[in-house]
Scaffold this motif. Structure first.
Motif, PDB file in Angstrom:
ATOM      1  N   UNK A 151       0.835  -1.198   0.000  1.00 22.56           N
ATOM      2  CA  UNK A 151       0.000   0.000   0.000  1.00 22.56           C
ATOM      3  C   UNK A 151       0.871   1.250   0.000  1.00 22.56           C
ATOM      4  N   UNK A 152       0.435   2.239  -0.776  1.00 25.17           N
ATOM      5  CA  UNK A 152       1.144   3.522  -0.858  1.00 25.17           C
ATOM      6  C   UNK A 152       0.164   4.641  -0.531  1.00 25.17           C
ATOM      7  N   UNK A 153       0.714   5.835  -0.296  1.00 24.16           N
ATOM      8  CA  UNK A 153      -0.122   6.992   0.012  1.00 24.16           C
ATOM      9  C   UNK A 153       0.443   8.230  -0.679  1.00 24.16           C
ATOM     10  N   UNK A 154      -0.096   9.391  -0.330  1.00 21.88           N
ATOM     11  CA  UNK A 154       0.332  10.622  -0.986  1.00 21.88           C
ATOM     12  C   UNK A 154       1.767  11.001  -0.648  1.00 21.88           C
ATOM     13  N   UNK A 155       2.322  10.401   0.382  1.00 24.90           N
ATOM     14  CA  UNK A 155       3.717  10.682   0.733  1.00 24.90           C
ATOM     15  C   UNK A 155       4.676   9.767  -0.017  1.00 24.90           C
ATOM     16  N   UNK A 156       4.324   8.464  -0.136  1.00 29.01           N
ATOM     17  CA  UNK A 156       5.239   7.511  -0.759  1.00 29.01           C
ATOM     18  C   UNK A 156       5.103   7.447  -2.275  1.00 29.01           C
ATOM     19  N   UNK A 157       3.930   7.788  -2.822  1.00 26.77           N
ATOM     20  CA  UNK A 157       3.738   7.794  -4.276  1.00 26.77           C
ATOM     21  C   UNK A 157       2.792   8.940  -4.628  1.00 26.77           C
ATOM     22  N   UNK A 158       3.263  10.182  -4.486  1.00 23.85           N
ATOM     23  CA  UNK A 158       2.357  11.337  -4.597  1.00 23.85           C
ATOM     24  C   UNK A 158       1.650  11.476  -5.935  1.00 23.85           C
ATOM     25  N   UNK A 159       2.357  11.254  -7.058  1.00 24.43           N
ATOM     26  CA  UNK A 159       1.720  11.474  -8.362  1.00 24.43           C
ATOM     27  C   UNK A 159       0.706  10.373  -8.669  1.00 24.43           C
ATOM     28  N   UNK A 160       1.105   9.121  -8.463  1.00 24.99           N
ATOM     29  CA  UNK A 160       0.212   7.983  -8.674  1.00 24.99           C
ATOM     30  C   UNK A 160      -1.008   8.094  -7.768  1.00 24.99           C
ATOM     31  N   UNK A 161      -0.788   8.352  -6.488  1.00 26.79           N
ATOM     32  CA  UNK A 161      -1.884   8.470  -5.527  1.00 26.79           C
ATOM     33  C   UNK A 161      -2.782   9.658  -5.889  1.00 26.79           C
ATOM     34  N   UNK A 162      -2.152  10.759  -6.306  1.00 29.28           N
ATOM     35  CA  UNK A 162      -2.926  11.932  -6.662  1.00 29.28           C
ATOM     36  C   UNK A 162      -3.817  11.708  -7.871  1.00 29.28           C
ATOM     37  N   UNK A 163      -3.326  10.965  -8.851  1.00 31.99           N
ATOM     38  CA  UNK A 163      -4.129  10.642 -10.035  1.00 31.99           C
ATOM     39  C   UNK A 163      -5.357   9.834  -9.628  1.00 31.99           C
ATOM     40  N   UNK A 164      -5.151   8.818  -8.785  1.00 29.01           N
ATOM     41  CA  UNK A 164      -6.276   7.994  -8.328  1.00 29.01           C
ATOM     42  C   UNK A 164      -7.273   8.846  -7.540  1.00 29.01           C
ATOM     43  N   UNK A 165      -6.766   9.739  -6.699  1.00 28.20           N
ATOM     44  CA  UNK A 165      -7.645  10.590  -5.895  1.00 28.20           C
ATOM     45  C   UNK A 165      -8.511  11.483  -6.778  1.00 28.20           C
ATOM     46  N   UNK A 166      -7.910  12.100  -7.799  1.00 23.93           N
ATOM     47  CA  UNK A 166      -8.679  12.979  -8.680  1.00 23.93           C
ATOM     48  C   UNK A 166      -9.704  12.188  -9.495  1.00 23.93           C
ATOM     49  N   UNK A 220     -15.741   6.887  -3.161  1.00 22.38           N
ATOM     50  CA  UNK A 220     -14.834   7.046  -2.021  1.00 22.38           C
ATOM     51  C   UNK A 220     -13.406   6.743  -2.457  1.00 22.38           C
ATOM     52  N   UNK A 221     -12.444   7.336  -1.798  1.00 24.75           N
ATOM     53  CA  UNK A 221     -11.047   7.096  -2.131  1.00 24.75           C
ATOM     54  C   UNK A 221     -10.690   5.648  -1.830  1.00 24.75           C
ATOM     55  N   UNK A 222     -10.253   4.876  -2.840  1.00 17.96           N
ATOM     56  CA  UNK A 222      -9.865   3.485  -2.577  1.00 17.96           C
ATOM     57  C   UNK A 222      -8.465   3.411  -1.974  1.00 17.96           C
ATOM     58  N   UNK A 223      -8.122   2.280  -1.412  1.00 15.46           N
ATOM     59  CA  UNK A 223      -6.747   2.043  -1.013  1.00 15.46           C
ATOM     60  C   UNK A 223      -5.929   1.848  -2.288  1.00 15.46           C
ATOM     61  N   UNK A 224      -4.700   2.323  -2.280  1.00 15.85           N
ATOM     62  CA  UNK A 224      -3.861   2.319  -3.479  1.00 15.85           C
ATOM     63  C   UNK A 224      -2.631   1.452  -3.211  1.00 15.85           C
ATOM     64  N   UNK A 225      -2.347   0.548  -4.146  1.00 15.19           N
ATOM     65  CA  UNK A 225      -1.251  -0.405  -3.974  1.00 15.19           C
ATOM     66  C   UNK A 225      -0.325  -0.391  -5.185  1.00 15.19           C
ATOM     67  N   UNK A 226       0.910  -0.809  -4.935  1.00 16.25           N
ATOM     68  CA  UNK A 226       1.899  -1.023  -5.986  1.00 16.25           C
ATOM     69  C   UNK A 226       2.397  -2.457  -5.877  1.00 16.25           C
TER      70      UNK A 226
END
Length: 327
Positions: free
Chosen positions: A60-75, A83-89
Motif C-alpha cells: 500500500x502507498x499513500x500521498x507521501x510515498x507515491x504522490x503522483x500515482x496516488x494523486x491521479x487515483x484521488x482525482x 470514495x477514495x480506494x486504497x492504493x497499492x503497488x
C-alpha cells in the motif's frame, strides 16, 4: 454486476462444489464439499481482496510515498463520485493493474511497477479510470470471489486422488471413473468459473473509464502499450495463480492473446477500436503507442479531461511515450 448476479454466481459455484464432491467421494464427499464451499464463500466475501493483494505481494502507498500515482487515483475517484480506494503497488516488471474489494467503500486498486514506469501520467489515468469503473460497476466483488472460488475448485482435483475410487472411505458410487472425472473436470470447472465473469464487463469498464478520465485516447494508448509489453514479460505470480488472471486489465498469462472462447479478456485491439470510436477516431487501423492523442481523436477532445490541469503534461511530453514519471 449487481447483488442478484453475485448471489446467483455463489449459488452456482456451491452446486458445482457439491457435484464434484459427489463424483470424488459420494454422499459424504458432497457434504464435505458443501461445508468447504460455505466456508470459502464467507472467506471470499470478507477477505478475498486481502488474499489477492497478498498473493501478488501488493504494497500500500499513500500521498507521501507515491504522490503522483496516488494523486491521479484521488482525482479520478472524485471525478467518478467514489470514495477514495486504497492504493497499492506491485513489484512486477510486467505492466498491469487490477481492482478488488466487495464494495466501493472497501475497494483497492493496484498497479505494477512495470506499468508505472512505461506509462505517461495520462495513460496511468486511463488505466486507473478503467479500474475505478469496475469498482463503480461493482464488478470487483464478483471478480474477487470468482478468483477465490476458482482456486478452491482447482483443489478438488487433488482431493480426487485422496478419495476417488475408494468405496470404503469416500462412498463414491462411480469408483475410479468418479476419480478420473473429478481430476479432469476440476481444471475445466475453474476455467468456467473465470468465464462466468463476462468479458463484456471489460468493454463496459473501458467506456465508463473513458468518461471518468475524460479522454478515451489515454486508455487506448495505454492498452496498446500493455498489449505489447505483457506479451514479452512473464508475471510469475499470475502464472502460479491463474485463477486471478481475469482481474487484471489485460491478461497476465503468457500465450493467451487471442479473442478465443476460453479467453478471460476480449482482444485488446477490439477494445482500442471501441475506445477510438468513442473519441471519434473511428477505429480504422491499429493504434500505435507513438501516436499522440490529437492524432486519433477529435481536436475538441485533445485537450484532455476535466481534471487534466492536475497532471504534469509538460513532463509527460518531454519524457515521451517510453517512460512515465516513475521511470
Amino acid at each position: 454486476m449487481n447483488t442478484v448476479k453475485t448471489a446467483m454466481l455463489i449459488a452456482a459455484m456451491t452446486a458445482l462444489f457439491m457435484g464434484l464432491g459427489f463424483l470424488v467421494g459420494g454422499p459424504r464427499g458432497m457434504m464435505v464439499a458443501f461445508v468447504v464451499a460455505a466456508i470459502t464463500n464467507l472467506l471470499a466475501y470478507w477477505n478475498a481482496d486481502k488474499m489477492v493483494l497478498r498473493m501478488h505481494h501488493a504494497v500500500e502507498v499513500d500521498e507521501r510515498t507515491a504522490p503522483e500515482y496516488y494523486g491521479i487515483v484521488a482525482r479520478l475517484a472524485a471525478n467518478a463520485g467514489l470514495p477514495m480506494p486504497r492504493v497499492y503497488v506491485i513489484q512486477q516488471d510486467q505492466p498491469n493493474a487490477f481492482a478488488t474489494g466487495r464494495n466501493p467503500e472497501n475497494a483497492a486498486v493496484a498497479a505494477t511497477t512495470g506499468l508505472l514506469q512505461i506509462m505517461t501520467p495520462e495513460e496511468v489515468a486511463g488505466v486507473m479510470a478503467h479500474e475505478l469503473a469496475h469498482v463503480q460497476n461493482r464488478d470487483t466483488l464478483v471478480m474477487t470471489i470468482t478468483a477465490t472460488l476458482a482456486g478452491a475448485i482447482s483443489m478438488l482435483g487433488n482431493f480426487a486422488y485422496l478419495f476417488g475410487g475408494n468405496r470404503g472411505n469416500g462412498g463414491n458410487p462411480l469408483g475410479m471413473i468418479g476419480m478420473l472425472l473429478g481430476v479432469i473436470v476440476a481444471p475445466f470447472a475453474a476455467m468456467i468459473v473465470q468465464m462466468a465473469v463476462s468479458r463484456t464487463r471489460e468493454y463496459s469498464a473501458d467506456r465508463r473509464g473513458a468518461e471518468i478520465c475524460g479522454n478515451p485516447a489515454w486508455l487506448a494508448s495505454a492498452l496498446a502499450k500493455l498489449a505489447q509489453a505483457s506479451g514479452r514479460l512473464v508475471n510469475a505470480e499470475a502464472e502460479r495463480n491463474p485463477a486471478t488472471a481475469h482481474m487484471f486489465i489485460v491478461n497476465p498469462l503468457s500465450g493467451q492473446r487471442m479473442d478465443s472462447l476460453f479467453s478471460t479478456h476480449p482482444d485488446t485491439q477490439n477494445r482500442i477500436d471501441a475506445l477510438l470510436a468513442i473519441g471519434g477516431g473511428g477505429g480504422d487501423g491499429r493504434f500505435m503507442p507513438g501516436m499522440a492523442p490529437t492524432q486519433t481523436i477529435r481536436s475538441d477532445d485533445a485537450a484532455g479531461g476535466p481534471w487534466s490541469r492536475g497532471l504534469d503534461r509538460n513532463k509527460s511530453q518531454s519524457d515521451g511515450q517510453s517512460r512515465g514519471p516513475w521511470g
